[in-house]
Design a protein around this motif. Structure first.
Motif, PDB file in Angstrom:
ATOM      1  N   LEU A  75      89.065  97.019  77.849  1.00  0.00           N
ATOM      2  CA  LEU A  75      87.875  96.392  77.158  1.00  0.00           C
ATOM      3  C   LEU A  75      87.999  95.688  76.037  1.00  0.00           C
ATOM      4  O   LEU A  75      87.052  94.743  76.127  1.00  0.00           O
ATOM      5  N   LEU A  76      89.068  95.704  75.331  1.00  0.00           N
ATOM      6  CA  LEU A  76      89.213  95.161  73.982  1.00  0.00           C
ATOM      7  C   LEU A  76      89.508  93.621  74.701  1.00  0.00           C
ATOM      8  O   LEU A  76      88.978  92.588  74.061  1.00  0.00           O
ATOM      9  N   MET A  77      90.510  93.429  75.707  1.00  0.00           N
ATOM     10  CA  MET A  77      90.701  92.233  76.397  1.00  0.00           C
ATOM     11  C   MET A  77      89.523  91.408  76.678  1.00  0.00           C
ATOM     12  O   MET A  77      89.086  90.300  76.670  1.00  0.00           O
ATOM     13  N   LEU A  78      88.676  92.328  77.304  1.00  0.00           N
ATOM     14  CA  LEU A  78      87.436  91.853  77.931  1.00  0.00           C
ATOM     15  C   LEU A  78      86.480  91.338  76.929  1.00  0.00           C
ATOM     16  O   LEU A  78      85.604  90.241  76.804  1.00  0.00           O
ATOM     17  N   SER A  79      86.296  92.169  75.711  1.00  0.00           N
ATOM     18  CA  SER A  79      85.474  91.884  74.541  1.00  0.00           C
ATOM     19  C   SER A  79      86.094  90.625  73.789  1.00  0.00           C
ATOM     20  O   SER A  79      85.108  89.591  73.614  1.00  0.00           O
ATOM     21  N   PHE A  80      87.295  90.279  73.758  1.00  0.00           N
ATOM     22  CA  PHE A  80      87.878  89.123  72.987  1.00  0.00           C
ATOM     23  C   PHE A  80      87.496  87.967  74.014  1.00  0.00           C
ATOM     24  O   PHE A  80      87.658  86.902  73.584  1.00  0.00           O
ATOM     25  N   ARG A  81      87.644  88.124  75.367  1.00  0.00           N
ATOM     26  CA  ARG A  81      87.335  87.063  76.446  1.00  0.00           C
ATOM     27  C   ARG A  81      86.055  86.584  76.344  1.00  0.00           C
ATOM     28  O   ARG A  81      85.796  85.325  76.554  1.00  0.00           O
ATOM     29  N   LEU A  82      85.103  87.506  76.245  1.00  0.00           N
ATOM     30  CA  LEU A  82      83.433  87.062  76.310  1.00  0.00           C
ATOM     31  C   LEU A  82      83.070  86.812  75.088  1.00  0.00           C
ATOM     32  O   LEU A  82      82.343  85.913  74.903  1.00  0.00           O
ATOM     33  N   GLY A  83      83.406  87.337  73.794  1.00  0.00           N
ATOM     34  CA  GLY A  83      82.904  86.889  72.414  1.00  0.00           C
ATOM     35  C   GLY A  83      84.048  86.387  71.540  1.00  0.00           C
ATOM     36  O   GLY A  83      84.814  86.259  71.594  1.00  0.00           O
ATOM     37  N   ASP A  84      83.167  85.904  70.351  1.00  0.00           N
ATOM     38  CA  ASP A  84      83.979  85.573  69.074  1.00  0.00           C
ATOM     39  C   ASP A  84      84.631  86.933  68.603  1.00  0.00           C
ATOM     40  O   ASP A  84      84.220  87.886  68.482  1.00  0.00           O
ATOM     41  N   PHE A  85      85.868  86.446  67.634  1.00  0.00           N
ATOM     42  CA  PHE A  85      86.660  87.566  67.210  1.00  0.00           C
ATOM     43  C   PHE A  85      85.730  88.132  66.040  1.00  0.00           C
ATOM     44  O   PHE A  85      85.665  89.077  66.011  1.00  0.00           O
ATOM     45  N   GLY A  86      84.957  87.430  65.336  1.00  0.00           N
ATOM     46  CA  GLY A  86      84.192  87.932  64.156  1.00  0.00           C
ATOM     47  C   GLY A  86      83.009  88.549  64.297  1.00  0.00           C
ATOM     48  O   GLY A  86      82.457  89.358  63.761  1.00  0.00           O
ATOM     49  N   GLN A  87      82.599  88.666  65.803  1.00  0.00           N
ATOM     50  CA  GLN A  87      81.592  89.409  66.340  1.00  0.00           C
ATOM     51  C   GLN A  87      82.058  90.690  67.122  1.00  0.00           C
ATOM     52  O   GLN A  87      81.760  91.828  66.905  1.00  0.00           O
ATOM     53  N   ALA A  88      83.026  90.472  67.988  1.00  0.00           N
ATOM     54  CA  ALA A  88      83.633  91.421  68.817  1.00  0.00           C
ATOM     55  C   ALA A  88      84.444  92.709  67.960  1.00  0.00           C
ATOM     56  O   ALA A  88      84.070  93.771  68.336  1.00  0.00           O
ATOM     57  N   TYR A  89      85.155  92.315  67.120  1.00  0.00           N
ATOM     58  CA  TYR A  89      85.983  93.110  66.430  1.00  0.00           C
ATOM     59  C   TYR A  89      85.131  93.989  65.508  1.00  0.00           C
ATOM     60  O   TYR A  89      85.253  95.163  65.298  1.00  0.00           O
ATOM     61  N   PRO A  90      84.156  93.623  64.552  1.00  0.00           N
ATOM     62  CA  PRO A  90      83.365  94.442  63.912  1.00  0.00           C
ATOM     63  C   PRO A  90      82.436  95.558  64.810  1.00  0.00           C
ATOM     64  O   PRO A  90      82.418  96.545  64.309  1.00  0.00           O
ATOM     65  N   ILE A  91      81.889  94.963  65.808  1.00  0.00           N
ATOM     66  CA  ILE A  91      81.189  95.889  66.926  1.00  0.00           C
ATOM     67  C   ILE A  91      82.025  96.862  67.370  1.00  0.00           C
ATOM     68  O   ILE A  91      81.677  98.288  67.328  1.00  0.00           O
ATOM     69  N   ALA A  92      82.970  96.547  67.801  1.00  0.00           N
ATOM     70  CA  ALA A  92      84.177  97.509  68.409  1.00  0.00           C
ATOM     71  C   ALA A  92      84.464  98.589  67.283  1.00  0.00           C
ATOM     72  O   ALA A  92      84.284  99.762  67.654  1.00  0.00           O
TER      73      ALA A  92
END
Length: 281
Positions: A75-92
């Motif tokens: 899921l982390l791979m997918l979220s980094f592939r789809l979104g920006d680091f500054g958005q995906a990382y805080p939400i996760a």
């Protein structure tokens, strides 16, 4: 939460943000996570040679955690592939503390007092503010947000499972070592089947960076697992999410993402929340 435990968790937070940034930096996410997971297997085997074997009662937790970690990395791979680091990382990272609070209360019978509960809530509000500011002026990318939220749920799951498992293991280092070995074989095995004869040549250009990320990943989680043997799960889970501040700084410096006053204000909420948690602890 003694000063030593607090310092260990904060160091783990910074280290965690750094290895996630490395994973995001490697363009091919499967390459990055293959190196990080594979390096973890090697480190785990090396540690296992010098540590005690985890107690039998810890293995159900360890195996369950390994399965959750594999889903987490996917899921982390997918979220980094789809979104920006500054958005995906805080939400996760921001979704996990409240979930951990509930799960720790149900399964570990750790009921937060008023200060700790308020601290977790305020911290999560700050983390959510960091994430929502990243969406300002843009249409939300719901697939990326959904992947990041799902990642946060897996973080909550393995945090509670590992907190129980490491306490039952009788050896923090032994638990960490075998967790790294068991969870780490899945992604490299999949990559080897996918790339077949090109496995080594595909990984070689990113080997140094990926293995550095692996070492940082192991160090971050080892610090957290050690802390979980010294303090309750929910405050540790919330405190380590201060990694989002380090992640925001990394995003601004290395990925040229905006930081801005709203994100600084949200970070201030996080600091207040940490203070409340420590007061309650």
């Amino acid at each position: 939460m003694t000063p030593v435990v607090t310092a260990a968790v904060l160091l783990a937070a910074v280290t965690h943000a750094c290895w996630n940034a490395i994973a995001h930096r490697i363009t091919d996410k499967l390459v990055g996570f293959t190196l990080i997971a594979g390096g973890g297997v090697l480190i785990g085997l090396a540690i296992a040679l010098f540590t005690a074997f985890p107690a039998a009662r810890a293995w159900p937790y360890l195996l369950a955690s390994a399965a959750i970690h594999v889903v987490y990395m996917a899921l982390l791979m997918l979220s980094f592939r789809l979104g920006d680091f500054g958005q995906a990382y805080p939400i996760a990272r921001g979704t996990s503390p409240l979930v951990v609070t509930v799960l720790a209360a149900v399964f570990a019978h750790e009921m937060p007092d008023g200060w700790a509960a308020a601290g977790v809530a305020v911290s999560c509000a700050g983390l959510t503010g960091v994430a929502l500011w990243g969406m300002r002026g843009h249409r939300p990318h719901w697939a990326a947000i959904g992947a990041a939220l799902a990642t946060g749920l897996t973080i909550a799951g393995y945090t509670v499972v590992d907190g129980l498992g490491v306490r039952a293991s009788g050896t923090s280092l032994g638990y960490i070592a075998w967790l790294l070995v068991v969870q780490g074989v899945a992604i490299p095995s999949y990559a080897a089947l996918r790339w077949r004869g090109a496995f080594t040549t595909t990984l070689r250009p990113f080997a140094t960076l990926g293995l550095l990320g692996s070492a940082l990943s192991v160090a971050a989680y080892a610090l957290v697992l050690w802390a979980q043997t010294r303090a309750e799960l929910a405050p540790i889970a919330a405190l380590r999410e201060s990694s989002i501040i380090a992640g925001a700084a990394i995003g601004a410096v290395f990925f040229k993402e905006r930081f801005g006053m709203p994100r600084i204000a949200a970070a201030g909420l996080l600091v207040v929340g940490i203070g409340l948690m420590l007061h309650g602890g």
